[in-house]
Design an enzyme around this catalytic site. Structure first.
Site, mmCIF file in Angstrom:
data_model
loop_
_atom_site.group_PDB
_atom_site.id
_atom_site.type_symbol
_atom_site.label_atom_id
_atom_site.label_comp_id
_atom_site.label_asym_id
_atom_site.label_seq_id
_atom_site.Cartn_x
_atom_site.Cartn_y
_atom_site.Cartn_z
ATOM 1 N N HIS A 1 0.840 -1.193 0.000
ATOM 2 C CA HIS A 1 0.000 0.000 0.000
ATOM 3 C C HIS A 1 0.883 1.255 0.000
ATOM 4 C CE1 HIS A 1 -3.159 -2.834 1.181
ATOM 5 N NE2 HIS A 1 -4.015 -1.923 0.736
ATOM 6 N N LYS B 1 -0.257 4.794 4.626
ATOM 7 C CA LYS B 1 -1.061 3.816 5.405
ATOM 8 C C LYS B 1 -0.380 3.559 6.743
ATOM 9 C CE LYS B 1 -3.475 -0.604 5.003
ATOM 10 N NZ LYS B 1 -4.728 -0.050 5.516
#
Ligand code: NAD
Length: 265
Positions: free
Chosen positions: A154, A158
């Site tokens: 990600h 994040k």
């Protein structure tokens, strides 16, 4: 079908409004925002980048639940109870994408689903739900000789790892093997970890750049490897899935449904 969006000025809210306007057979019923939001009173469609539709963002959801057939909620866990009460009161169906509910709030959702129809999913992407189903199936077919690891990547902003979707994939794999997920999950490896135990389900997380979300489930046997891969390029996959769920709920009796139910798995 008239579909309303609570939290309509949020990142997902705007995409949901766009998706409803672009979907044949769907009509935008309106949108709400939290009290004090700077876009209150603005046109719901304009805020999402379309021509004005004559519906204005309200901070009370009562009017929306009075007119909508289905309401989609991607907002905040704290807002869920109020929306559940209105859904029950006005017999409106609810598509719930908000994540991060506490156990008590999960119970409130289940209670409301006795009186109205609710679809709740941590991930509304059609592709990710296909990945869940395939992971469970394959884990059941390939025995402990095939080591399962789940790799996810990600964007650099994040803050949690592994991703909720990766953990969901691990749970699906454990389910396929009739194993207790908590007993077999290995959420990170570092240093002298010893050899891998048969039946373990491992996780690895990469972070960087603007990656929306990649997930790979690896089944590694002796002499061969099977990999299931999903790559998200845009958050539009969530709004498309949620609007699909909103269309599906129109024919369903009260109950708590998942995206797997919507897709017929
Ligand atoms: P966001 O902060 O951009 O949007 C949330 C919006 O809800 C904000 O505009 C906020 O003002 C509004 N809001 C807060 N309280 C409200 C209330 N009482 N009434 C009406 N509006 C209210 O966040 P986001 O990125 O759009 O995500 C929203 C939620 O959806 C999060 O819980 C996120 O985890 C979840 N999400 C779920 C999926 C899925 O597939 N299930 C996918 C993406 C995001």
């Amino acid at each position: 079908m008239k579909i309303g969006v609570v939290g309509c000025a949020g990142r997902m809210g705007q995409m949901l409004v766009q998706e409803i306007i672009n979907t044949d057979g769907c009509e935008l019923a309106g949108g709400t925002e939290r009290s004090g939001h700077p876009l209150l009173g603005k046109d719901v469609a304009s805020v999402a980048g379309f021509d004005p539709c004559g519906l204005f963002i309200m901070d009370s959801a009562v009017g929306l639940f009075e007119t909508a057939d289905t309401v989609i909620d991607f907002s905040l866990p704290a807002a869920t109870k109020g929306h559940l009460d209105l859904a029950v009161k006005f017999g409106v169906k609810l598509v719930l994408g908000t994540t991060g509910h506490e156990p008590d709030q999960i119970k409130e959702i289940a209670e409301a689903a006795k009186s109205t129809t609710i679809v709740k999913a941590m991930n509304f992407s059609i592709g990710v739900n296909v990945l869940f189903a395939l992971t469970e199936k394959l884990a059941g077919i390939l025995d402990d000789d095939y080591d399962i690891d789940i790799l996810e990547m990600h964007h650099k902003h994040k803050v949690d790892a592994p991703s909720g979707t990766a953990l969901g994939l691990g749970e699906a794999a454990a389910e396929g093997r009739r194993a207790n997920f908590a007993d077999v999950a290995v959420r990170g490896r570092d240093g002298i970890t010893g050899e891998r135990k048969a039946g373990d389900i491992g996780f690895a997380s990469l972070r960087g750049g603007d990656v929306v979300g990649d997930h790979t489930v690896v089944f590694a046997g002796d002499g061969e490897r099977v990999e299931l891969i999903h790559k998200a390029a845009s958050r539009v996959i969530f709004s498309k899935g949620a609007v699909r769920a909103a269309r599906w709920v129109s024919n369903q009796p009260p109950g708590l449904y998942s995206m797997q139910d919507v897709l017929g798995f």
